[in-house]
Design an enzyme around this catalytic site. Structure first.
Site, mmCIF file in Angstrom:
data_model
loop_
_atom_site.group_PDB
_atom_site.id
_atom_site.type_symbol
_atom_site.label_atom_id
_atom_site.label_comp_id
_atom_site.label_asym_id
_atom_site.label_seq_id
_atom_site.Cartn_x
_atom_site.Cartn_y
_atom_site.Cartn_z
ATOM 1 N N ASP A 29 38.822 29.019 -39.191
ATOM 2 C CA ASP A 29 39.278 28.880 -37.795
ATOM 3 C C ASP A 29 40.768 29.164 -37.756
ATOM 4 O O ASP A 29 41.542 28.640 -38.569
ATOM 5 C CB ASP A 29 38.979 27.457 -37.293
ATOM 6 C CG ASP A 29 39.151 27.328 -35.787
ATOM 7 O OD1 ASP A 29 40.257 27.663 -35.283
ATOM 8 O OD2 ASP A 29 38.213 26.906 -35.113
ATOM 9 N N ILE A 30 41.167 30.021 -36.827
ATOM 10 C CA ILE A 30 42.573 30.452 -36.763
ATOM 11 C C ILE A 30 43.514 29.362 -36.206
ATOM 12 O O ILE A 30 44.722 29.412 -36.418
ATOM 13 C CB ILE A 30 42.678 31.768 -35.954
ATOM 14 C CG1 ILE A 30 43.931 32.542 -36.333
ATOM 15 C CG2 ILE A 30 42.608 31.535 -34.467
ATOM 16 C CD1 ILE A 30 43.931 33.988 -35.880
ATOM 17 N N ASN A 86 29.869 22.450 -30.292
ATOM 18 C CA ASN A 86 30.069 22.248 -28.856
ATOM 19 C C ASN A 86 29.149 23.226 -28.133
ATOM 20 O O ASN A 86 29.343 24.434 -28.203
ATOM 21 C CB ASN A 86 31.534 22.522 -28.471
ATOM 22 C CG ASN A 86 32.497 21.533 -29.103
ATOM 23 O OD1 ASN A 86 32.172 20.365 -29.266
ATOM 24 N ND2 ASN A 86 33.684 21.998 -29.464
ATOM 25 N N GLN A 93 32.859 23.842 -25.131
ATOM 26 C CA GLN A 93 32.685 25.136 -25.809
ATOM 27 C C GLN A 93 33.586 26.158 -25.115
ATOM 28 O O GLN A 93 33.441 26.422 -23.928
ATOM 29 C CB GLN A 93 31.229 25.615 -25.756
ATOM 30 C CG GLN A 93 31.030 26.922 -26.518
ATOM 31 C CD GLN A 93 29.584 27.433 -26.449
ATOM 32 O OE1 GLN A 93 28.741 26.863 -25.744
ATOM 33 N NE2 GLN A 93 29.301 28.494 -27.187
ATOM 34 N N HIS A 99 28.655 28.402 -32.531
ATOM 35 C CA HIS A 99 29.399 28.237 -33.781
ATOM 36 C C HIS A 99 29.407 26.773 -34.201
ATOM 37 O O HIS A 99 29.515 25.887 -33.372
ATOM 38 C CB HIS A 99 30.840 28.763 -33.656
ATOM 39 C CG HIS A 99 31.574 28.245 -32.465
ATOM 40 N ND1 HIS A 99 31.395 28.740 -31.200
ATOM 41 C CD2 HIS A 99 32.508 27.264 -32.353
ATOM 42 C CE1 HIS A 99 32.181 28.104 -30.347
ATOM 43 N NE2 HIS A 99 32.863 27.193 -31.021
ATOM 44 N N HIS A 101 31.467 23.994 -36.340
ATOM 45 C CA HIS A 101 32.765 23.688 -36.951
ATOM 46 C C HIS A 101 32.537 22.791 -38.165
ATOM 47 O O HIS A 101 31.758 21.847 -38.094
ATOM 48 C CB HIS A 101 33.637 22.869 -35.991
ATOM 49 C CG HIS A 101 34.018 23.522 -34.711
ATOM 50 N ND1 HIS A 101 35.248 24.093 -34.522
ATOM 51 C CD2 HIS A 101 33.368 23.664 -33.524
ATOM 52 C CE1 HIS A 101 35.340 24.555 -33.275
ATOM 53 N NE2 HIS A 101 34.207 24.306 -32.648
HETATM 54 P P1 5GP Z 1 34.985 25.741 -29.284
HETATM 55 O O1 5GP Z 1 35.971 24.961 -28.473
HETATM 56 O O2 5GP Z 1 34.398 26.897 -28.510
HETATM 57 O O3 5GP Z 1 33.936 24.859 -29.892
HETATM 58 O O4 5GP Z 1 35.782 26.317 -30.507
HETATM 59 C C1 5GP Z 1 36.230 27.617 -30.597
HETATM 60 C C2 5GP Z 1 37.011 27.737 -31.878
HETATM 61 O O5 5GP Z 1 37.290 29.103 -32.107
HETATM 62 C C3 5GP Z 1 38.352 27.015 -31.816
HETATM 63 O O6 5GP Z 1 38.401 26.056 -32.864
HETATM 64 C C4 5GP Z 1 39.378 28.128 -32.000
HETATM 65 O O7 5GP Z 1 40.473 27.722 -32.774
HETATM 66 C C5 5GP Z 1 38.584 29.224 -32.664
HETATM 67 N N1 5GP Z 1 39.055 30.575 -32.384
HETATM 68 C C6 5GP Z 1 39.365 31.083 -31.175
HETATM 69 N N2 5GP Z 1 39.729 32.374 -31.293
HETATM 70 C C7 5GP Z 1 39.628 32.694 -32.610
HETATM 71 C C8 5GP Z 1 39.877 33.895 -33.355
HETATM 72 O O8 5GP Z 1 40.264 34.932 -32.851
HETATM 73 N N3 5GP Z 1 39.675 33.835 -34.697
HETATM 74 C C9 5GP Z 1 39.241 32.688 -35.308
HETATM 75 N N4 5GP Z 1 39.083 32.750 -36.630
HETATM 76 N N5 5GP Z 1 39.005 31.549 -34.636
HETATM 77 C C10 5GP Z 1 39.190 31.547 -33.293
#
Ligand code: 5GP
Ligand code: ZN
Length: 154
Positions: A29-30, A86, A93, A99, A101
């Protein structure tokens, strides 16, 4: 345009890859919420778990479990980790591609983690972790996964 995780799965956007097979991809995760935060995705686009084919959710969590074990062997998340999915906008989400985590936590990191989580919930995320750091962590995890695989075969 394809979603951001489809672009990563298709090699159009960079990512620090931890694991790949015909169905799943795992990468760093970035904007990590803990040291060595990894995401596991299905390669085919699906917005939510209910859109996945039968068995795909179990496959994602099986990959997540092996990554959790690799993180622990590296000493990450020894005191605890989040294995989190999420599912849907109201459930925070932000990226509309399923995805999982895997977020290692450390004793005493609650304040730091809560601040970062607040940023994630708003979708702002904060500063990206420098690529060399993500590459180093991905490389450590790949080595651990390989060791785990070799151990199972002997
Ligand atoms: P969500 O809130 O949808 O469950 O989590 C999305 C996750 O994707 C976040 O933890 C965010 O840091 C990660 N993320 C968003 N954009 C990128 C990206 O371009 N590259 C990577 N590796 N992770 C990303
Ligand atoms: Zn997608």
């Amino acid at each position: 345009m394809a979603c951001i995780f489809c672009q990563i799965a298709g090699g159009e956007l960079p990512a620090s890859i931890v694991y790949e097979d015909s169905e799943c991809l795992a990468f760093m995760d970035i904007h990590p919420l803990g040291r060595g935060h990894v995401l596991v995705i299905p390669k085919h686009h699906a917005r939510q778990v209910t859109e996945l084919e039968t068995g795909a959710t179990q496959r994602l969590f099986a990959v997540a479990e092996s990554i959790l074990s690799a993180q622990r062997r590296l000493g990450w998340g020894l005191d605890g980790s989040h294995i989190l999915l999420n599912d849907g906008k109201t459930a925070n989400q932000k990226v509309p591609h399923v995805h999982v985590h895997i977020i290692p936590r450390e004793k005493g990191d609650s304040l730091k983690s809560a601040g970062k989580l607040a940023l994630h919930v708003t979708g702002v995320f904060g500063f990206a972790t420098p690529r060399p750091r993500l590459e180093e962590q991905a490389s450590q995890l790949r080595t651990e996964l390989l060791t785990q695989c070799n151990r199972r075969q002997t």
